[in-house]
Scaffold this motif. Structure first.
Motif, PDB file in Angstrom:
ATOM      1  N   LEU A   1       0.819  -1.218   0.000  1.00  0.00           N
ATOM      2  CA  LEU A   1       0.000   0.000   0.000  1.00  0.00           C
ATOM      3  C   LEU A   1       0.852   1.268   0.000  1.00  0.00           C
ATOM      4  O   LEU A   1       0.389   2.326  -0.425  1.00  0.00           O
ATOM      5  N   ASP A   2       2.088   1.137   0.445  1.00  0.00           N
ATOM      6  CA  ASP A   2       3.007   2.276   0.458  1.00  0.00           C
ATOM      7  C   ASP A   2       3.823   2.347  -0.835  1.00  0.00           C
ATOM      8  O   ASP A   2       4.804   3.075  -0.916  1.00  0.00           O
ATOM      9  N   GLY A   3       3.441   1.554  -1.850  1.00  0.00           N
ATOM     10  CA  GLY A   3       4.112   1.605  -3.145  1.00  0.00           C
ATOM     11  C   GLY A   3       5.220   0.586  -3.330  1.00  0.00           C
ATOM     12  O   GLY A   3       6.001   0.674  -4.273  1.00  0.00           O
ATOM     13  N   GLY A   4       5.304  -0.396  -2.450  1.00  0.00           N
ATOM     14  CA  GLY A   4       6.394  -1.365  -2.505  1.00  0.00           C
ATOM     15  C   GLY A   4       6.035  -2.699  -3.150  1.00  0.00           C
ATOM     16  O   GLY A   4       6.527  -3.744  -2.723  1.00  0.00           O
ATOM     17  N   VAL A   5       5.186  -2.672  -4.181  1.00  0.00           N
ATOM     18  CA  VAL A   5       4.805  -3.920  -4.858  1.00  0.00           C
ATOM     19  C   VAL A   5       6.040  -4.631  -5.412  1.00  0.00           C
ATOM     20  O   VAL A   5       6.214  -5.838  -5.227  1.00  0.00           O
ATOM     21  N   GLY A   6       6.915  -3.901  -6.054  1.00  0.00           N
ATOM     22  CA  GLY A   6       8.130  -4.489  -6.626  1.00  0.00           C
ATOM     23  C   GLY A   6       9.008  -5.128  -5.565  1.00  0.00           C
ATOM     24  O   GLY A   6       9.566  -6.212  -5.763  1.00  0.00           O
TER      25      GLY A   6
END
Length: 192
Positions: free
Chosen positions: A171-176
């Motif tokens: 959710l904080d943009g750390g999918v990768g």
């Protein structure tokens, strides 16, 4: 953790360690003490980069007394156990990554044998060369920072905490980051 998982005592080999939750920086001083008791017996320490960094002054003791201790340094540029503890507690890791020096170069500058390994295919040769060396030697093994030391038994509480922290990271943009962690660890999941 890795030693317990992959080394098999054979009746002639002893493994010592703190084996306490949250302990750091005990491998090198324990190994130095063991080597002082018998200079003719080969002592090897399996050290993490975080713990080793905390007690690098002890490395100078090793060199000063010309102890034939061999150090295999797992260099993942993080406090990996602390990060894992945070993840299973449901927290995204914070402050666990750090920039390391070339520990092999530090070893050589201190007067010991030092070699850095960045590719798995070079590990066997580097270890053979280090063990042939008569004095202290350090093998700086650069490891995957995403490889988690997964315990042999995983509780539901650990899975829940890890899922919570993974959700926060995504959710904080750390999918990768989570995808890379998954790729790095599928090979390490214990099989029944």
């Amino acid at each position: 953790v890795w030693a317990v998982r992959y080394l098999t005592p054979n009746g002639r080999r002893r493994i010592i360690g703190s084996f306490s939750h949250g302990s750091m920086a005990n491998a090198l001083p324990q190994a130095i003490g063991a080597q002082f008791t018998d200079r003719g017996r080969q002592v090897v320490t399996l050290s993490g980069d975080g713990g080793f960094s905390m007690l690098m002054g002890d490395f100078l003791t090793l060199v000063q007394y010309e102890l034939p201790l061999k150090i295999v340094l797992f260099n993942n540029s993080s406090l990996g156990m602390v990060e894992l503890e945070m993840l299973v507690a449901g927290l995204p890791s914070y402050g666990t990554a750090h920039k390391n020096p070339d520990f092999a170069a530090v070893a050589r500058a201190a007067g010991a044998y030092g070699v850095r390994v960045e590719k798995p295919k070079h590990l066997a040769g580097a270890l053979k060369d280090a063990f042939k060396h008569k004095g202290p030697a350090l093998v700086d093994v650069v490891t995957d920072p995403n490889a988690l030391s997964i315990p042999p038994k995983i509780s539901a509480e650990m899975v829940t905490g890890f899922a919570l922290s993974a959700s926060k990271i995504v959710l904080d943009g750390g999918v990768g980051r989570m995808l890379q962690m998954a790729r790095s660890n599928l090979r390490n999941v214990p099989r029944p």
